[in-house]
Write a protein that holds these residues in place. Structure first.
Motif, PDB file in Angstrom:
ATOM      1  N   THR A 316       0.858  -1.184   0.000  1.00  0.00           N
ATOM      2  CA  THR A 316       0.000   0.000   0.000  1.00  0.00           C
ATOM      3  C   THR A 316       0.897   1.237   0.000  1.00  0.00           C
ATOM      4  N   ALA A 317       0.281   2.402  -0.043  1.00  0.00           N
ATOM      5  CA  ALA A 317       1.060   3.650  -0.060  1.00  0.00           C
ATOM      6  C   ALA A 317       1.917   3.786   1.196  1.00  0.00           C
ATOM      7  N   SER A 318       1.377   3.365   2.360  1.00  0.00           N
ATOM      8  CA  SER A 318       2.146   3.489   3.604  1.00  0.00           C
ATOM      9  C   SER A 318       3.341   2.539   3.625  1.00  0.00           C
ATOM     10  N   ASP A 319       3.215   1.387   2.922  1.00  0.00           N
ATOM     11  CA  ASP A 319       4.308   0.415   2.895  1.00  0.00           C
ATOM     12  C   ASP A 319       5.541   0.950   2.172  1.00  0.00           C
ATOM     13  N   VAL A 320       5.320   1.811   1.192  1.00  0.00           N
ATOM     14  CA  VAL A 320       6.448   2.320   0.393  1.00  0.00           C
ATOM     15  C   VAL A 320       6.786   3.765   0.749  1.00  0.00           C
ATOM     16  N   GLU A 321       6.280   4.224   1.913  1.00  0.00           N
ATOM     17  CA  GLU A 321       6.521   5.613   2.314  1.00  0.00           C
ATOM     18  C   GLU A 321       8.001   5.913   2.445  1.00  0.00           C
ATOM     19  N   TYR A 325       9.888   4.825  -4.669  1.00  0.00           N
ATOM     20  CA  TYR A 325       8.856   4.110  -5.424  1.00  0.00           C
ATOM     21  C   TYR A 325       8.780   4.645  -6.848  1.00  0.00           C
ATOM     22  N   GLU A 326       8.773   3.728  -7.805  1.00  0.00           N
ATOM     23  CA  GLU A 326       8.626   4.100  -9.212  1.00  0.00           C
ATOM     24  C   GLU A 326       7.383   3.412  -9.753  1.00  0.00           C
ATOM     25  N   GLY A 327       6.380   4.203 -10.134  1.00  0.00           N
ATOM     26  CA  GLY A 327       5.138   3.632 -10.637  1.00  0.00           C
ATOM     27  C   GLY A 327       4.018   4.652 -10.610  1.00  0.00           C
ATOM     28  N   THR A 328       2.812   4.184 -10.871  1.00  0.00           N
ATOM     29  CA  THR A 328       1.656   5.083 -10.905  1.00  0.00           C
ATOM     30  C   THR A 328       1.251   5.459  -9.484  1.00  0.00           C
ATOM     31  N   PRO A 329       0.629   6.628  -9.301  1.00  0.00           N
ATOM     32  CA  PRO A 329       0.241   7.069  -7.956  1.00  0.00           C
ATOM     33  C   PRO A 329      -0.820   6.158  -7.339  1.00  0.00           C
ATOM     34  N   LYS A 337      -0.698  -2.441  -4.733  1.00  0.00           N
ATOM     35  CA  LYS A 337      -0.011  -2.592  -6.008  1.00  0.00           C
ATOM     36  C   LYS A 337       1.076  -3.658  -5.843  1.00  0.00           C
ATOM     37  N   THR A 338       1.384  -4.341  -6.938  1.00  0.00           N
ATOM     38  CA  THR A 338       2.466  -5.310  -6.924  1.00  0.00           C
ATOM     39  C   THR A 338       3.744  -4.626  -7.382  1.00  0.00           C
ATOM     40  N   VAL A 339       4.781  -4.733  -6.560  1.00  0.00           N
ATOM     41  CA  VAL A 339       6.048  -4.074  -6.883  1.00  0.00           C
ATOM     42  C   VAL A 339       7.179  -5.092  -6.846  1.00  0.00           C
ATOM     43  N   LYS A 359      14.570   0.500  -3.232  1.00  0.00           N
ATOM     44  CA  LYS A 359      13.940   1.044  -4.432  1.00  0.00           C
ATOM     45  C   LYS A 359      13.019  -0.032  -5.003  1.00  0.00           C
ATOM     46  N   VAL A 360      11.755   0.319  -5.185  1.00  0.00           N
ATOM     47  CA  VAL A 360      10.775  -0.642  -5.704  1.00  0.00           C
ATOM     48  C   VAL A 360      10.121  -0.059  -6.950  1.00  0.00           C
ATOM     49  N   LYS A 361       9.748  -0.964  -7.863  1.00  0.00           N
ATOM     50  CA  LYS A 361       9.153  -0.568  -9.137  1.00  0.00           C
ATOM     51  C   LYS A 361       7.859  -1.337  -9.338  1.00  0.00           C
ATOM     52  N   GLU A 362       6.826  -0.606  -9.738  1.00  0.00           N
ATOM     53  CA  GLU A 362       5.518  -1.231  -9.949  1.00  0.00           C
ATOM     54  C   GLU A 362       5.583  -2.231 -11.102  1.00  0.00           C
TER      55      GLU A 362
END
Length: 364
Positions: A316-321, A325-329, A337-339, A359-362
């Motif tokens: 979730t958004a809080s997980d990648v705070e 993060y590279e991907g859609t909002p 989202k799967t990253v 660093k994670v990518k969608e």
């Protein structure tokens, strides 16, 4: 609010200023880290529940820093204030000390007695003293009652580390006691011992009191010097740790090809080849040995990855705070989202000091 126009209040503030000048001379060579910590302390005095990100924003606005929430979190960890509940307990204790000071500086004996009692107590409900509690209390006094800063001592105050702030606290108590004639608790036992003796000449009593004051000052100065030496050694150790972290951060920067990340990639690739019974050319054995030794060096330095490289996970958004993060909002906080983990991020495990962000990518 403190009536700064009261003559006795002026005398107390004057003595506090003189003590601050003496302490600031000793603190003039402190590292910028102490000033930054004190500025953060002054900001959270106004909101005990303030989070690291909001604190970073206010630091940037007020002092022109370019801080992130991660940096504030690291400072909280360094000062053993990462637990929000304990941080709030510390601030509440400091606020109570400041309120007692406000009464004491205006001549209220009950407030002075309470001030003397509370300032010596542990600030945390678990019964432990906090390393920075004296420093926090002094900063709280100046932030809660800015009218006492008629000599513009705020900049000097921000130079004081834990040790100098603790001894400045003693100076504050001495100033109030001296102006209003309140007995200092450390002198009462001496007075009780002398009470059985008949009073002789007044000049003799004054001489005894003066000697006692000088002895107390000498003892306190010697103790302060030892405490300053201990604090310096702690700062030196912290500086070494920071230099180690900076070295590995540079090693894993894009400028040098993210060497730490590449070590994991190479090790994973070699393991896959060996699982498939692929015979590696003898010419690259030397290179593989070097990679193995580098990995061992990183481990021995207690540098470890935060995530598993090339792994995929739902977030979730809080997980990648606290990730790059590279991907859609994210549309909602609950959206998942799967990253894929592109870079695992690295941490110095002994001190929980983050060296680089994951660093994670969608994944589409």
């Amino acid at each position: 609010m403190i009536n700064i126009n009261n003559q006795k209040v002026k005398e107390v503030v004057q003595q506090m200023h003189e003590a601050m000048v003496r302490k600031a001379k000793r603190g003039s060579q402190v590292k910028e880290d102490i000033v930054k910590e004190n500025r953060i302390f002054s900001i959270i005095c106004f909101d005990f529940d303030m989070g690291p990100t909001e604190c970073a924003v206010k630091m940037n606005d007020k002092y022109g820093y370019d801080m992130t929430g991660d940096e504030v979190i690291q400072i909280f960890r360094n000062r053993r204030m990462a637990n929000p509940m304990e941080r709030k307990e510390l601030l509440q204790w400091a606020e109570e000390v400041a309120e007692c000071f406000a009464g004491a500086v205006q001549g209220k004996r009950d407030s002075f007695d309470k001030f003397e009692k509370i300032r010596k107590e542990p600030s945390l409900k678990n019964g432990k003293r906090h390393d920075s509690q004296d420093r926090m209390a002094v900063i709280m006094i100046y932030e809660k009652y800015p009218e006492i800063d008629c000599f513009d001592d705020t900049d000097s105050l921000h130079l004081l580390g834990n040790t100098l702030a603790r001894y400045y606290f003693y100076d504050i108590s001495d100033a109030v006691s001296d102006v209003y004639g309140f007995p200092q608790y450390r002198e009462e036992e001496k007075k009780k011992q002398k009470s059985s003796k008949p009073e002789n000449k007044m000049s003799y009593e004054q001489a005894l009191r003066r000697i006692a004051q000088l002895e107390n000052t000498l003892e306190r100065t010697n103790t302060m010097l030892q405490d300053l030496q201990d604090e310096f050694e702690e700062q030196l150790q912290a500086s070494k740790i920071k230099e180690l972290a900076d070295f590995f951060a540079k090693l894993n920067s894009e400028k040098y090809g993210c060497i730490l990340d590449e070590l994991l990639v190479v090790r994973k690739g070699v393991n896959e080849l060996r699982k498939n019974n692929f015979k590696l050319p003898i010419e690259i054995n030397g290179l593989l040995i070097m990679v193995k030794k580098l990995i061992q060096f990183v481990r021995d330095s207690h540098i470890e990855p935060i995530m598993k490289i090339d792994s995929t996970q739902e977030v979730t958004a809080s997980d990648v705070e606290f990730c790059n993060y590279e991907g859609t909002p994210f549309i909602t906080p609950e959206e998942k989202k799967t990253v894929k983990v592109v870079s695992p991020g690295w941490v110095y495990k002994d001190k929980e000091l983050q060296i680089s962000r994951p660093k994670v990518k969608e994944e589409e």
